[in-house]
Structures are given as structure tokens and as C-alpha cells.
Design a protein around this motif. Structure first.
Motif, PDB file in Angstrom:
ATOM      1  N   UNK A 145       0.702  -1.025  -0.110  1.00 27.12           N
ATOM      2  CA  UNK A 145       0.175  -0.165  -0.255  1.00 27.12           C
ATOM      3  C   UNK A 145       0.667   1.200  -0.077  1.00 27.12           C
ATOM      4  N   UNK A 146       0.561   2.381   0.110  1.00 28.66           N
ATOM      5  CA  UNK A 146       0.911   3.930  -0.383  1.00 28.66           C
ATOM      6  C   UNK A 146       1.333   3.851   1.349  1.00 28.66           C
ATOM      7  N   UNK A 147       2.548   3.654   1.595  1.00 23.11           N
ATOM      8  CA  UNK A 147       2.798   3.925   3.336  1.00 23.11           C
ATOM      9  C   UNK A 147       4.182   3.561   3.108  1.00 23.11           C
TER      10      UNK A 147
ATOM     11  N   UNK B 201       3.607  -0.851   9.716  1.00 23.07           N
ATOM     12  CA  UNK B 201       2.835  -2.065  10.313  1.00 23.07           C
ATOM     13  C   UNK B 201       0.722  -0.900  10.411  1.00 23.07           C
ATOM     14  N   UNK B 202       0.592  -0.907   9.211  1.00 19.58           N
ATOM     15  CA  UNK B 202      -0.602  -0.140   8.921  1.00 19.58           C
ATOM     16  C   UNK B 202      -1.999  -1.076   8.537  1.00 19.58           C
ATOM     17  N   UNK B 203      -1.441  -2.223   7.202  1.00 18.04           N
ATOM     18  CA  UNK B 203      -2.446  -2.890   6.927  1.00 18.04           C
ATOM     19  C   UNK B 203      -2.391  -4.283   7.039  1.00 18.04           C
ATOM     20  N   UNK B 204      -3.028  -5.014   8.005  1.00 21.95           N
ATOM     21  CA  UNK B 204      -2.740  -6.844   8.091  1.00 21.95           C
ATOM     22  C   UNK B 204      -4.719  -8.050   7.323  1.00 21.95           C
ATOM     23  N   UNK B 205      -3.127  -9.125   6.912  1.00 12.62           N
ATOM     24  CA  UNK B 205      -4.740 -10.339   6.656  1.00 12.62           C
ATOM     25  C   UNK B 205      -4.188 -10.638   7.518  1.00 12.62           C
ATOM     26  N   UNK B 206      -5.362 -11.591   9.153  1.00 10.36           N
ATOM     27  CA  UNK B 206      -5.314 -12.727   9.559  1.00 10.36           C
ATOM     28  C   UNK B 206      -6.792 -14.144   8.720  1.00 10.36           C
TER      29      UNK B 206
ATOM     30  N   UNK C 281      -6.585  -1.162  18.610  1.00  4.03           N
ATOM     31  CA  UNK C 281      -5.281  -1.598  17.118  1.00  4.03           C
ATOM     32  C   UNK C 281      -6.059  -1.348  16.361  1.00  4.03           C
ATOM     33  N   UNK C 282      -6.923  -1.809  15.841  1.00  3.59           N
ATOM     34  CA  UNK C 282      -8.353  -1.031  14.931  1.00  3.59           C
ATOM     35  C   UNK C 282      -8.551   0.392  15.242  1.00  3.59           C
ATOM     36  N   UNK C 283      -8.735   0.631  16.304  1.00  2.56           N
ATOM     37  CA  UNK C 283      -8.724   2.208  16.735  1.00  2.56           C
ATOM     38  C   UNK C 283      -7.844   3.776  16.694  1.00  2.56           C
ATOM     39  N   UNK C 284      -6.161   2.445  16.739  1.00  9.72           N
ATOM     40  CA  UNK C 284      -5.477   3.168  16.708  1.00  9.72           C
ATOM     41  C   UNK C 284      -4.465   3.385  15.083  1.00  9.72           C
ATOM     42  N   UNK C 285      -3.017   1.714  15.092  1.00 11.82           N
ATOM     43  CA  UNK C 285      -2.303   2.232  14.896  1.00 11.82           C
ATOM     44  C   UNK C 285      -2.736   1.051  12.625  1.00 11.82           C
ATOM     45  N   UNK C 286      -3.982   0.717  13.303  1.00 14.85           N
ATOM     46  CA  UNK C 286      -4.383  -0.317  12.191  1.00 14.85           C
ATOM     47  C   UNK C 286      -5.486   0.320  11.339  1.00 14.85           C
ATOM     48  N   UNK C 287      -4.708   0.331  10.443  1.00 15.57           N
ATOM     49  CA  UNK C 287      -5.594   1.312   9.084  1.00 15.57           C
ATOM     50  C   UNK C 287      -6.663  -0.045   8.996  1.00 15.57           C
ATOM     51  N   UNK C 288      -5.807  -0.480   8.310  1.00 18.13           N
ATOM     52  CA  UNK C 288      -7.314  -2.292   7.071  1.00 18.13           C
ATOM     53  C   UNK C 288      -6.564  -3.955   7.825  1.00 18.13           C
TER      54      UNK C 288
ATOM     55  N   UNK D  93      -6.998   9.521   7.342  1.00 19.50           N
ATOM     56  CA  UNK D  93      -6.674   9.010   8.735  1.00 19.50           C
ATOM     57  C   UNK D  93      -5.542   7.859   8.471  1.00 19.50           C
ATOM     58  N   UNK D  94      -4.639   7.471   7.174  1.00 15.84           N
ATOM     59  CA  UNK D  94      -3.401   6.784   7.117  1.00 15.84           C
ATOM     60  C   UNK D  94      -2.033   7.626   8.013  1.00 15.84           C
ATOM     61  N   UNK D  95      -2.659   8.557   7.661  1.00 13.83           N
ATOM     62  CA  UNK D  95      -1.275   9.587   7.601  1.00 13.83           C
ATOM     63  C   UNK D  95      -0.865  10.160   8.818  1.00 13.83           C
ATOM     64  N   UNK D  96      -2.121  10.521   9.327  1.00 18.84           N
ATOM     65  CA  UNK D  96      -2.704  10.454  10.923  1.00 18.84           C
ATOM     66  C   UNK D  96      -2.695   9.149  11.532  1.00 18.84           C
ATOM     67  N   UNK D  97      -3.107   8.491  11.535  1.00 18.46           N
ATOM     68  CA  UNK D  97      -2.297   7.190  12.145  1.00 18.46           C
ATOM     69  C   UNK D  97      -0.606   6.626  12.582  1.00 18.46           C
ATOM     70  N   UNK D  98      -0.710   6.593  11.336  1.00 17.29           N
ATOM     71  CA  UNK D  98       1.474   6.293  10.619  1.00 17.29           C
ATOM     72  C   UNK D  98       1.661   7.255  11.353  1.00 17.29           C
ATOM     73  N   UNK D  99       1.501   8.700  11.802  1.00 14.50           N
ATOM     74  CA  UNK D  99       2.373   9.824  12.358  1.00 14.50           C
ATOM     75  C   UNK D  99       2.220   9.693  13.837  1.00 14.50           C
ATOM     76  N   UNK D 100       1.097   9.078  14.456  1.00 10.26           N
ATOM     77  CA  UNK D 100       0.765   9.187  16.008  1.00 10.26           C
ATOM     78  C   UNK D 100       1.768   7.523  16.154  1.00 10.26           C
ATOM     79  N   UNK D 101       1.821   6.229  15.505  1.00 13.27           N
ATOM     80  CA  UNK D 101       2.550   5.630  15.731  1.00 13.27           C
ATOM     81  C   UNK D 101       4.437   5.515  15.926  1.00 13.27           C
ATOM     82  N   UNK D 102       4.890   6.700  14.823  1.00 10.32           N
ATOM     83  CA  UNK D 102       5.731   6.193  15.084  1.00 10.32           C
ATOM     84  C   UNK D 102       5.944   7.505  16.879  1.00 10.32           C
ATOM     85  N   UNK D 103       5.251   7.949  16.865  1.00 10.03           N
ATOM     86  CA  UNK D 103       5.284   9.363  18.088  1.00 10.03           C
ATOM     87  C   UNK D 103       5.595   8.622  19.734  1.00 10.03           C
TER      88      UNK D 103
END
Length: 152
Positions: free
Chosen positions: A65-67, A72-77, A103-110, A142-152
Motif C-alpha cells: 500500500x501507499x505507506x 504496520x498499518x495493513x494486515x490480513x489474518x 489496534x483498529x482504533x489507533x494504528x491499524x488502518x485495514x 486518517x492513514x497519515x494521522x495513524x502512521x504519524x501517531x504510531x511513530x511518536x
């Protein structure tokens, strides 16, 4: 909110006893050692504790994806669990989503979910493939925000 974000980055192995018992089958995809993958590790740990799977696969598909690299934003389980016996597909997905609520409410986008009973897995042990990314997340801020938050 910051506490949720930090949860995505901290190791959970010390707080969840499920890590002390081996899974029948658990496969890491991406790096052989997932020590540098805190979100993937948290997903694996929480699903193991909540659903006691007979088979569990966690695929980090962020690289498709475009990240930024290493995201660690897109997962398949794929979860195979007796906990799913007698439940509809939507009920199974709800169990997985509830286990990964933080995780779904913060750092996981999909999150793509395959939830099978042991009988279903025994008769059809196939794993669905993800389609290629069409760049849809480029316009999803929202992807940009989650990724930025995960790096802080």
C-alpha cells in the motif's frame, strides 16, 4: 488517545500469558524475527489469547500500500478456531475485531479477516489472496494521522 497509540508500540508478551503456550500452527510473515514488529506481535498475541486458534497466520501487507517502508498499518489474518463453531461469519469477524479493538482504533488502518472453524480449515486449507492496492489510501488522511501517531 496517546495511551492507545503507545499500546500499539509496546511489547505485550510480559502481560499476556498466552505467549507462554505454543500454538499448534502459527506463522509469521514478513521478517522471520518479529521483534521489530510490535503491532504484528500484538495482533498475534491478542488473537491467541482471545480465540485459542488451532492455526493462526498474521500477514503484514502494508508494503502493498501507499505507506512508508516498515509500516504496520495493513494486515490480513487467518484464524482457525473452535470458538467459531456455530457462529455466522459476521459473528466471527466481530470476535476478531473485538480482540483487536485498540489496534483498529489507533494504528491499524485495514484488517482483512479469514475466520474458519477447524472443520472448514480441514476441508479447505486455502488462504485468500489480497488484491493489489489501487492507491485508495493516498486520499485517506486518517492513514497519515495513524502512521504519524504510531511513530511518536
Amino acid at each position: 488517545m496517546l495511551a492507545r497509540i503507545l499500546l500499539c508500540a509496546r511489547p505485550v508478551s510480559a502481560t499476556i500469558p498466552a505467549l507462554t503456550r505454543p500454538l499448534a500452527h502459527s506463522t509469521a510473515h514478513m521478517d522471520p524475527g518479529s521483534g521489530g514488529r510490535p503491532v504484528e506481535t500484538a495482533i498475534r498475541t491478542k488473537l491467541t489469547g482471545a480465540l485459542v486458534p488451532a492455526h493462526l497466520e498474521v500477514h503484514n501487507e502494508s508494503h502493498m500500500h501507499a505507506v512508508p517502508p516498515g509500516s504496520e498499518s495493513h494486515f490480513r489474518v487467518l484464524v482457525v478456531s473452535a470458538s467459531f463453531d456455530g457462529l455466522s461469519l459476521i459473528q466471527r469477524h466481530r470476535l476478531v475485531n473485538e480482540a483487536l479493538r485498540e489496534e483498529l482504533s489507533s494504528c491499524v488502518h485495514a484488517l482483512a479477516i479469514q475466520a474458519k472453524t477447524p472443520a472448514q480449515w480441514g476441508s479447505n486449507p486455502s488462504v485468500a489472496k489480497s488484491p493489489p492496492c489501487m492507491g485508495g489510501s493516498k486520499g485517506d488522511h486518517s492513514v497519515e494521522v495513524k502512521l504519524a501517531a504510531g511513530r511518536e
